[in-house]
Scaffold this motif. Structure first.
Motif, PDB file in Angstrom:
ATOM      1  N   PHE A 130       0.878  -1.165   0.000  1.00 61.76           N
ATOM      2  CA  PHE A 130       0.000   0.000   0.000  1.00 61.76           C
ATOM      3  C   PHE A 130       0.922   1.224   0.000  1.00 61.76           C
ATOM      4  CE2 PHE A 130      -4.180   1.629   2.106  1.00 61.76           C
ATOM      5  CZ  PHE A 130      -4.220   2.673   1.190  1.00 61.76           C
ATOM      6  N   ASP A 131       1.341   1.644  -1.188  1.00 64.68           N
ATOM      7  CA  ASP A 131       2.371   2.673  -1.315  1.00 64.68           C
ATOM      8  C   ASP A 131       1.991   3.986  -0.659  1.00 64.68           C
ATOM      9  OD1 ASP A 131       4.088   0.991  -2.672  1.00 64.68           O
ATOM     10  OD2 ASP A 131       3.305   1.538  -4.648  1.00 64.68           O
ATOM     11  N   GLU A 132       0.718   4.390  -0.791  1.00 62.09           N
ATOM     12  CA  GLU A 132       0.300   5.668  -0.214  1.00 62.09           C
ATOM     13  C   GLU A 132       0.409   5.640   1.313  1.00 62.09           C
ATOM     14  OE1 GLU A 132      -1.892   5.258  -4.140  1.00 62.09           O
ATOM     15  OE2 GLU A 132      -1.402   3.956  -2.446  1.00 62.09           O
ATOM     16  N   ALA A 133       0.062   4.505   1.920  1.00 61.60           N
ATOM     17  CA  ALA A 133       0.144   4.396   3.376  1.00 61.60           C
ATOM     18  C   ALA A 133       1.596   4.410   3.843  1.00 61.60           C
ATOM     19  CB  ALA A 133      -0.543   3.111   3.841  1.00 61.60           C
ATOM     20  N   ILE A 134       2.453   3.708   3.126  1.00 63.33           N
ATOM     21  CA  ILE A 134       3.876   3.695   3.473  1.00 63.33           C
ATOM     22  C   ILE A 134       4.475   5.085   3.301  1.00 63.33           C
ATOM     23  CG2 ILE A 134       6.136   2.762   2.827  1.00 63.33           C
ATOM     24  CD1 ILE A 134       4.665   0.153   2.084  1.00 63.33           C
ATOM     25  N   SER A 135       4.050   5.791   2.264  1.00 67.89           N
ATOM     26  CA  SER A 135       4.516   7.160   2.038  1.00 67.89           C
ATOM     27  C   SER A 135       4.128   8.063   3.193  1.00 67.89           C
ATOM     28  CB  SER A 135       3.940   7.700   0.730  1.00 67.89           C
ATOM     29  OG  SER A 135       4.342   9.026   0.508  1.00 67.89           O
TER      30      SER A 135
ATOM     31  N   ALA B 158      -2.150   5.369   8.946  1.00 71.64           N
ATOM     32  CA  ALA B 158      -1.439   5.420   7.666  1.00 71.64           C
ATOM     33  C   ALA B 158      -2.323   4.890   6.542  1.00 71.64           C
ATOM     34  CB  ALA B 158      -0.143   4.612   7.747  1.00 71.64           C
ATOM     35  N   ARG B 159      -3.048   3.834   6.814  1.00 69.37           N
ATOM     36  CA  ARG B 159      -3.965   3.282   5.811  1.00 69.37           C
ATOM     37  C   ARG B 159      -5.078   4.271   5.496  1.00 69.37           C
ATOM     38  NH1 ARG B 159      -5.356  -3.030   6.579  1.00 69.37           N
ATOM     39  NH2 ARG B 159      -6.902  -2.318   5.089  1.00 69.37           N
ATOM     40  N   ALA B 160      -5.584   4.951   6.528  1.00 68.30           N
ATOM     41  CA  ALA B 160      -6.643   5.942   6.307  1.00 68.30           C
ATOM     42  C   ALA B 160      -6.136   7.076   5.432  1.00 68.30           C
ATOM     43  CB  ALA B 160      -7.137   6.484   7.651  1.00 68.30           C
TER      44      ALA B 160
END
Length: 285
Positions: A14-19, A109-111
């Motif tokens: 989940f690239d956006e969450a890791i970012s 982060a996921r949110a």
């Protein structure tokens, strides 16, 4: 978040969450109330972790767990090494403390990542639907929000985008007009939201401090992680201004240094002018 299964059975990061996690600045704090709300979208903090080196090791453990799709068992092994290395005497039992650090950082982060994705496709899927986990553990007030359907532009999502508290498992999905028709749903009226958006004040039994909360939302969780992360810089300046002056004096230079050192994710997300204003310095330009 390394937990999205692909059609081949592998895990997709989940690239956006890791970012979101990678963009955070580490801020040492004494208690969870030192930093509340929007600033958590830009800061990584663990209550009671006041040593910079300790906080850095805990941050690396959380980031590795999310980048590599590790379980909480893996995270606990990293946590134990950091605690032993620094001789940290933390509050609470190990199981509870590690669960809080691991789960809450993962959920927020996921949110933030989901919000970024939903913003990206809002021209095709302009509605958001609130969903609970659907079991007996759901909090009654969160259950009352189940199937609330509103435009992504509605200000309800500024405060009620989950997680809405410690270990909240609620989520948001985006829908198109065709989805709504197929599912037989109707957009929730503003009148149905009034009772959910009225703040109330409670007194901290330890300090006697008056704290403002929204019904059904734990203290400090009344914000949208993605909107605060990607949205207007004004939010960060406002949150910095509300901090205790000792915490603010530590936090503000760290945020400003992140900008000045050329970290792109802070150049666009944190306002230097807003940070200066929070310290009472004159605005320039």
């Amino acid at each position: 978040m390394s937990d999205i299964p692909s059609k081949y059975g592998q895990l997709v990061k989940f690239d956006e969450a890791i970012s979101n996690l990678k963009s955070k600045v580490q801020i040492p704090t004494e208690t969870y109330k030192d930093l509340l709300g929007h600033i958590h979208a830009r800061a990584f903090t663990v209550a009671g972790a006041t040593k910079t080196e300790l906080l850095n090791d805990l941050y690396k453990a959380v980031l590795a767990a999310n980048e590599n799709g590790e379980t909480i068992t893996d995270f606990r092994a990293r946590f134990d090494k950091a605690v032993a290395k620094h001789g940290w005497s933390y509050n609470g039992k190990r199981g509870w403390r590690t669960q809080v650090i691991y789960q809450n950082n993962k959920n927020t982060a996921r949110a933030a990542g989901r919000w970024q994705q939903q913003e990206r496709v809002k021209h095709r899927r302009p509605y958001l639907l609130y969903l609970t986990a659907g079991d007996s553990r759901v909090r009654p007030q969160h259950n009352a929000w189940n199937y609330i359907l509103l435009s992504i532009e509605h200000n309800f999502w500024h405060t009620h985008y989950p997680p809405n508290g410690w270990n909240c498992r609620c989520k948001i999905v985006s829908l198109s007009d065709a989805d709504i028709k197929r599912m037989g749903l109707t957009v929730t009226s503003d009148s149905a939201l009034k009772n959910y958006q009225k703040p109330f004040t409670e007194v901290d039994p330890t300090t006697g401090e008056e704290l403002e909360r929204l019904p059904g939302i734990d203290l400090g969780w009344d914000y949208n992680p993605g909107l605060a992360w990607l949205g207007a810089d004004k939010a960060t300046g406002q949150m910095l201004a509300k901090l205790d002056h000792q915490i603010r004096e530590v936090a503000t230079p760290i945020f400003n240094n992140a900008i000045n050192e050329g970290q792109n994710y802070f150049k666009s997300q944190v306002a230097t002018i807003a940070a200066k204003q929070s310290l009472g310095k004159p605005e320039s330009g």
